[in-house]
Enzyme design. Structure first.
Site: not given
Ligand code: PMP
Length: 288
Positions: A33, A146, A179, A203
């Site tokens: 996603y 993702k 994270e 991620l």
């Molecule tokens: N880490 C994780 C585990 C996430 O789910 C997200 C949110 N998608 C992020 C980091 C931040 O990613 P982004 O800046 O692309 O929203």
């Protein structure tokens, strides 16, 4: 007016969407996603999101029909729903097949995209900052994909909610705090910005990527290293989390321990302002 949803090649009212219980997304979490921020009717950093989506699809060997144009469908979806500010959620699963673990042959992926309302954190929320707890990282070893398998993230976030905190920071034994459950983590230690390097264990957020570019433009000293739990709790003068929805959100307490002086620090503010200016001043928001 009913919300318009993109589903398997067509735009339709959300009530008309029907998904099989044999969809592999439903039975195996076999899909990926993206969540894309929309501002002023434009999909922010769309190009970066679609590159990440492609990487996730390739990693899981999910094949997309060549005629499927995600950029085009995102723009049409935003228009059809008169979405000014909000999020676009986009999901692709391997498709529908009789339940078996192995990948089915000749299966058509299920593609769905729809808008979701979103309230940006206010300047008061930014100033107040957020709190976090540290919990064990119980996810698999391909967090760079993702994927729809968010149960470990959901369990962690629920622990945070029960503790009265905004985010759960994920601690991997022998490594450190990698994270957040739905965000990337940054700390400022001895004036240096520290965040985990892109690897299969995080991620790498689009917001993270953009902030790293901004930090370099602003000549903020930077270290891409996983911060240890001890450093985060004892040495960090500042900490913040990032994601498309929250942008930059300061952390003022972690596991009940005050970060710095308990207010958003100067580097956090500098980066948050730079991120906001980038969006306010961009001619083409899709290309930031
Ligand atoms: N880490 C994780 C585990 C996430 O789910 C997200 C949110 N998608 C992020 C980091 C931040 O990613 P982004 O800046 O692309 O929203």
């Amino acid at each position: 007016m009913s919300q318009i949803v993109f589903f398997n090649g067509e735009f339709m009212p959300r009530e008309n969407v029907q998904i099989s219980f044999e969809d592999r997304g439903f039975q195996f979490g076999d899909g990926v996603y993206e969540v894309i921020k929309c501002e002023n009717g434009q999909a922010l950093a769309l190009n970066r999101h679609l590159r990440r989506l492609k990487r996730s699809l390739d990693a899981l060997e999910i094949q997309i029909p060549s005629e499927l144009d995600f950029a085009h469908l995102t723009r049409r979806l935003i228009k059809a729903n008169s979405l000014h500010d909000g999020l676009v959620y986009m999901q692709v699963t391997r498709g529908v097949a009789p339940r078996a673990h192995t990948f089915p042959e000749n299966v058509k992926p299920t593609v769905i995209a729809y808008p979701m309302p979103w309230n940006n954190p206010t300047s008061v929320q930014f100033k107040q900052g957020a709190t976090a707890i540290i919990v064990p990282d119980e996810r698999w070893l391909r967090c760079d994909i993702k994927s729809l398998n968010l149960i470990a993230n959901a369990v962690a976030k629920e622990k945070a909610r029960r503790a009265g905190a905004t985010e759960a920071l994920l601690y991997r034994e022998g490594l450190g705090v990698v994270e957040g459950s739905s965000s990337n983590l940054f700390a400022v230690i001895d004036g240096t910005l520290v965040t985990a390097p892109a690897s299969p264990l995080i991620l790498s957020g689009i917001t993270r990527e953009i902030l790293l570019e901004l930090a370099s433009e602003l000549s903020i000293p930077l270290r891409t290293e996983v911060v240890s739990r001890h450093e985060l709790l004892h040495d960090a003068q500042e900490a913040f989390i990032t994601s498309r929805g929250i942008a930059v959100l300061p952390l003022v307490a972690i596991d009940g321990k005050i970060v710095g002086d308990g207010t958003p620090g100067p580097i956090t503010q500098q980066l948050a302002n730079a991120y906001k200016s980038l969006i306010d001043e961009a001619e083409n928001l899709e290309a930031i």
